[in-house]
Design a protein around this motif. Structure first.
Motif: not given
Length: 152
Positions: A63-81
């Motif tokens: 992604p544009p942030s430079g993180m891999s998609i897997e790492n981006e997803i990991r950062t979003w998971i806590p916010d979902i919960y």
């Protein structure tokens, strides 16, 4: 007739050429319909936000942030919960939905994140219709995968 001998369609009957035209037209209509649906999935503008979702390059794994998609997803998971911060939760659901609206969505990665049960509960949140829409849209994009993926 003698003058039709040299034409490429001369050996075919009228029925065969008609059937070929019909099949070609059907195929072209299906392709156009699929292309229009893909465009709608990618370029949706919500009235509240008036932001256009930009289509990503199909081969973009970073992604544009430079993180891999897997790492981006990991950062979003806590916010979902995070039920205490509804804005962060909404943003996370929206990020997942945008990720899943791409041309080649990483359905397996999202399924492995185990957010589907939580997203299903968010669909029932009548206090936030925008959240319901995003959650339902995300689930729709997830189930657009293969039958093996949707059985998970």
């Amino acid at each position: 007739p003698a003058h039709t001998v040299g034409y490429k369609q001369s050996a075919k009957t009228v029925d065969v050429t008609h059937d070929a035209r019909v099949q070609t037209n059907v195929r072209l209509r299906k392709e156009n319909r699929q292309e229009e649906m893909r465009k709608k999935r990618v370029n949706i503008t919500t009235p509240e936000q008036e932001m256009v979702i930009e289509p990503a390059a199909p081969s973009a794994s970073v992604p544009p942030s430079g993180m891999s998609i897997e790492n981006e997803i990991r950062t979003w998971i806590p916010d979902i919960y995070n039920d205490a911060d509804r804005d962060a939760q909404f943003q996370a659901v929206q990020k997942f939905r945008r990720l899943m609206s791409k041309v080649d969505p990483p359905i397996d990665l999202v399924l492995q994140s185990n957010i589907v049960p939580k997203v299903v509960t968010l669909v029932y949140n009548i206090e936030m219709p925008e959240m319901q829409l995003e959650a339902a849209w995300l689930l729709t994009n997830i189930v657009s995968g293969t039958s093996a993926q949707t059985q998970e």
